[in-house]
Write a protein that holds these residues in place. Structure first.
Motif, PDB file in Angstrom:
ATOM      1  N   ALA A 250       1.029  -1.085  -0.023  1.00 27.92           N
ATOM      2  CA  ALA A 250      -0.153   0.048   0.177  1.00 27.92           C
ATOM      3  C   ALA A 250       0.775   1.120  -0.006  1.00 27.92           C
ATOM      4  O   ALA A 250       1.582   1.293   0.735  1.00 27.92           O
ATOM      5  N   CYS A 251       0.761   2.073  -1.014  1.00 24.87           N
ATOM      6  CA  CYS A 251       1.915   3.219  -0.991  1.00 24.87           C
ATOM      7  C   CYS A 251       0.971   4.296  -1.634  1.00 24.87           C
ATOM      8  O   CYS A 251       0.181   4.372  -2.494  1.00 24.87           O
ATOM      9  N   LEU A 252       1.800   5.661  -1.377  1.00 20.49           N
ATOM     10  CA  LEU A 252       1.130   6.618  -1.938  1.00 20.49           C
ATOM     11  C   LEU A 252       2.173   7.276  -3.036  1.00 20.49           C
ATOM     12  O   LEU A 252       3.461   7.410  -2.660  1.00 20.49           O
ATOM     13  N   LYS A 253       1.668   7.568  -4.181  1.00 18.99           N
ATOM     14  CA  LYS A 253       2.520   8.043  -5.314  1.00 18.99           C
ATOM     15  C   LYS A 253       1.860   9.545  -5.676  1.00 18.99           C
ATOM     16  O   LYS A 253       0.626   9.811  -5.653  1.00 18.99           O
ATOM     17  N   MET A 254       2.756  10.174  -6.555  1.00 18.68           N
ATOM     18  CA  MET A 254       2.133  11.430  -7.263  1.00 18.68           C
ATOM     19  C   MET A 254       2.889  11.403  -8.712  1.00 18.68           C
ATOM     20  O   MET A 254       3.830  11.177  -9.038  1.00 18.68           O
ATOM     21  N   GLU A 255       1.926  11.659  -9.737  1.00 17.60           N
ATOM     22  CA  GLU A 255       2.444  11.608 -10.972  1.00 17.60           C
ATOM     23  C   GLU A 255       1.763  12.665 -11.840  1.00 17.60           C
ATOM     24  O   GLU A 255       0.519  13.229 -11.281  1.00 17.60           O
ATOM     25  N   ASP A 256       2.241  13.090 -12.910  1.00 17.39           N
ATOM     26  CA  ASP A 256       1.763  14.203 -13.861  1.00 17.39           C
ATOM     27  C   ASP A 256       0.849  13.387 -14.919  1.00 17.39           C
ATOM     28  O   ASP A 256       0.876  12.360 -14.994  1.00 17.39           O
ATOM     29  N   VAL A 257       0.342  14.346 -15.791  1.00 17.01           N
ATOM     30  CA  VAL A 257      -0.329  14.065 -16.878  1.00 17.01           C
ATOM     31  C   VAL A 257       0.368  13.175 -17.909  1.00 17.01           C
ATOM     32  O   VAL A 257      -0.382  12.356 -18.827  1.00 17.01           O
ATOM     33  N   ASP A 258       1.508  13.246 -17.931  1.00 15.61           N
ATOM     34  CA  ASP A 258       2.310  12.676 -18.787  1.00 15.61           C
ATOM     35  C   ASP A 258       2.798  11.157 -18.405  1.00 15.61           C
ATOM     36  O   ASP A 258       3.328  10.400 -18.959  1.00 15.61           O
ATOM     37  N   GLY A 259       2.371  10.857 -16.878  1.00 12.11           N
ATOM     38  CA  GLY A 259       2.578   9.662 -16.560  1.00 12.11           C
ATOM     39  C   GLY A 259       3.969   9.518 -15.772  1.00 12.11           C
ATOM     40  O   GLY A 259       4.450   8.535 -15.214  1.00 12.11           O
ATOM     41  N   ALA A 260       4.712  10.552 -15.541  1.00  6.92           N
ATOM     42  CA  ALA A 260       5.803  10.660 -14.915  1.00  6.92           C
ATOM     43  C   ALA A 260       5.677  10.843 -13.495  1.00  6.92           C
ATOM     44  O   ALA A 260       4.840  11.548 -13.001  1.00  6.92           O
ATOM     45  N   HIS A 261       6.296  10.279 -12.612  1.00  6.18           N
ATOM     46  CA  HIS A 261       6.480  10.191 -11.361  1.00  6.18           C
ATOM     47  C   HIS A 261       6.948  11.496 -10.816  1.00  6.18           C
ATOM     48  O   HIS A 261       8.276  11.753 -11.139  1.00  6.18           O
ATOM     49  N   LEU A 262       6.591  12.320  -9.889  1.00  2.00           N
ATOM     50  CA  LEU A 262       7.112  13.184  -9.328  1.00  2.00           C
ATOM     51  C   LEU A 262       8.260  13.290  -8.225  1.00  2.00           C
ATOM     52  O   LEU A 262       7.792  11.982  -7.639  1.00  2.00           O
ATOM     53  N   ASN A 263       9.049  14.061  -8.039  1.00  2.00           N
ATOM     54  CA  ASN A 263      10.166  13.625  -7.129  1.00  2.00           C
ATOM     55  C   ASN A 263       9.549  14.266  -5.774  1.00  2.00           C
ATOM     56  O   ASN A 263       8.572  14.933  -5.771  1.00  2.00           O
ATOM     57  N   GLY A 264      10.392  14.148  -4.714  1.00  2.00           N
ATOM     58  CA  GLY A 264       9.909  14.495  -3.301  1.00  2.00           C
ATOM     59  C   GLY A 264       9.770  16.069  -3.256  1.00  2.00           C
ATOM     60  O   GLY A 264       8.858  16.371  -2.706  1.00  2.00           O
ATOM     61  N   LYS A 265      10.635  16.510  -3.641  1.00  2.00           N
ATOM     62  CA  LYS A 265      10.405  18.205  -3.509  1.00  2.00           C
ATOM     63  C   LYS A 265       9.362  18.547  -4.409  1.00  2.00           C
ATOM     64  O   LYS A 265       8.619  19.382  -3.774  1.00  2.00           O
ATOM     65  N   ASP A 266       9.061  18.210  -5.550  1.00  4.34           N
ATOM     66  CA  ASP A 266       7.866  18.727  -6.432  1.00  4.34           C
ATOM     67  C   ASP A 266       6.413  18.382  -5.472  1.00  4.34           C
ATOM     68  O   ASP A 266       5.466  19.044  -5.907  1.00  4.34           O
ATOM     69  N   SER A 267       6.540  16.921  -5.319  1.00  8.16           N
ATOM     70  CA  SER A 267       5.506  16.568  -4.634  1.00  8.16           C
ATOM     71  C   SER A 267       5.055  17.158  -3.219  1.00  8.16           C
ATOM     72  O   SER A 267       3.910  17.743  -2.935  1.00  8.16           O
ATOM     73  N   LEU A 268       6.189  17.697  -2.520  1.00  3.10           N
ATOM     74  CA  LEU A 268       5.899  18.474  -1.256  1.00  3.10           C
ATOM     75  C   LEU A 268       5.333  19.894  -1.546  1.00  3.10           C
ATOM     76  O   LEU A 268       4.353  20.358  -0.897  1.00  3.10           O
ATOM     77  N   VAL A 269       5.597  20.548  -2.734  1.00  2.00           N
ATOM     78  CA  VAL A 269       5.229  21.787  -2.852  1.00  2.00           C
ATOM     79  C   VAL A 269       3.870  21.698  -3.580  1.00  2.00           C
ATOM     80  O   VAL A 269       3.022  22.485  -2.966  1.00  2.00           O
ATOM     81  N   ILE A 270       3.335  20.567  -4.115  1.00  2.00           N
ATOM     82  CA  ILE A 270       1.964  20.350  -4.395  1.00  2.00           C
ATOM     83  C   ILE A 270       1.228  20.238  -3.071  1.00  2.00           C
ATOM     84  O   ILE A 270       0.271  20.466  -2.914  1.00  2.00           O
ATOM     85  N   LEU A 271       1.877  19.149  -2.336  1.00  2.15           N
ATOM     86  CA  LEU A 271       1.024  19.047  -0.952  1.00  2.15           C
ATOM     87  C   LEU A 271       1.046  19.920  -0.128  1.00  2.15           C
ATOM     88  O   LEU A 271      -0.136  20.221   0.827  1.00  2.15           O
ATOM     89  N   GLN A 272       2.026  21.154  -0.087  1.00  4.72           N
ATOM     90  CA  GLN A 272       1.938  22.248   0.526  1.00  4.72           C
ATOM     91  C   GLN A 272       0.749  22.954   0.182  1.00  4.72           C
ATOM     92  O   GLN A 272      -0.027  23.701   0.876  1.00  4.72           O
TER      93      GLN A 272
END
Length: 345
Positions: A250-272
């Motif tokens: 069971a895992c949480l991921k973040m991806e963009d519309v191109d199907g690429a997985h976001l890195n930790g920093k970019d994901s934190l900015v969005i979560l912020q």
């Protein structure tokens, strides 16, 4: 057959007056504890007296613990108590569907990223909680911020037995759309904020034709082009594959519309931005079913945008390929012509 008709103003006033005559102790001890969070929030808007009674911290704590058993752990209890209005604030932030359009980034968004994320996760089967866990994730290391964003709830050697019978064909998996529910609340312990990044019910359920693994996905779309995806993998457990499914991942991921997985920093900015942003209506029309349908609709729209974007890329690449082929043919013909012209002389 009697037809239902709306109550008149006189009837409504009479009921309100009769309810107001009840002692506060009766309302507090025997009526309000029977309500769910949305109903309690609605009751609190009726009169100033009910607003005061429905603001009781113990009442909202009970609702949070019954809705999400993971919030009953000492760590989460202490964290919830630090929220501005305690458990009531926590519920109002964690229950509504995630807004697809969070607030615009503040100038300090990248400078004040959370140092830690706490995940409170609950998995339900047919309304009964079968697994709860709290996961703390440090976010300050360079490895986390540069690697693909991923929060795992289980270690590779862990598995959680479930009462779900192992499906013998794909049709059996369709029952999981309604039976298997998941809540994944992400909290920023420093900022005292929380958000539920799950769609609560699956947006897709797939069974691998060879291994028999069942892959269940929950998703929340933000900013139109980013998807918070919770992926749950279930396999048959025990000797010979077993008759019931075990949750092995069971895992949480973040991806963009191109199907690429976001890195930790970019994901934190969005979560912020998501943590700071607005939420959907707490008492949404249609209740839980309305929330689930809206989340699924957003997911399907996201898949459509993803498909359209992929087709545009393929068309652009096709035009470039044709151009390159045309240039190559032109050069080849030109070279042949020059060679023939030189040999004729």
């Amino acid at each position: 057959m009697s037809s239902s008709r709306p109550m008149s103003t006189t009837t409504t006033t009479t009921l309100t007056t009769a309810f107001s005559l009840l002692p506060d102790d009766v309302i507090r001890a025997h009526i309000l504890p029977r309500l769910d969070g949305c109903s309690l929030a609605a009751v609190g808007c009726a009169t100033p007296e009910l607003s005061s009674l429905s603001s009781d911290h113990q009442l909202w704590s009970h609702i949070c613990h019954s809705t999400w058993p993971s919030t009953a752990t000492p760590r989460i209890r202490h964290l919830i108590s630090s929220f501005p209005d305690g458990a009531r604030s926590f519920f109002s932030l964690s229950f509504p569907l995630l807004s697809p359009n969070p607030h615009p980034p503040s100038p300090s968004s990248c400078c004040s990223l959370p140092d830690q994320l706490i995940s409170a996760v609950d998995i339900f089967y047919r309304g009964k909680c079968m697994f709860s866990n709290v996961q703390e994730t440090e976010t300050v290391t360079g490895w986390f911020r540069c690697s693909p964003f991923r929060i795992d709830l289980l270690t590779p050697k862990e598995s959680v037995p479930t009462p779900i019978r192992r499906p013998s064909h794909d049709d059996t998996c369709k029952d999981l759309y309604a039976d298997l529910e998941l809540s994944w609340i992400v909290m920023d312990p420093t900022g005292g904020r929380a958000v539920n990044v799950s769609s609560f019910r699956p947006v897709s359920v797939e069974r691998h034709w060879l291994s028999g693994e069942v892959h269940v996905r929950y998703a929340a779309v933000v900013e139109g082009h980013v998807m918070c995806s919770v992926e749950v993998t279930c396999v048959g457990g025990g000797p010979g594959g077993g008759l019931v499914l075990h949750v092995t991942e069971a895992c949480l991921k973040m991806e963009d519309v191109d199907g690429a997985h976001l890195n930790g920093k970019d994901s934190l900015v969005i979560l912020q931005r998501v943590l700071e942003g607005k939420r959907g209506s707490l008492c949404k029309k249609g209740g839980m079913e309305g929330r689930v349908e809206e989340g699924r609709r957003r997911y399907l729209e996201y898949l459509e945008r993803k498909r359209e974007r992929r087709e545009r890329v393929l068309r652009r690449e096709g035009r470039l390929d044709n151009m390159c082929v045309g240039i190559g043919v032109f050069l080849f013909v030109g070279i042949i012509y020059l060679l023939c012209f030189s040999s004729s002389r």
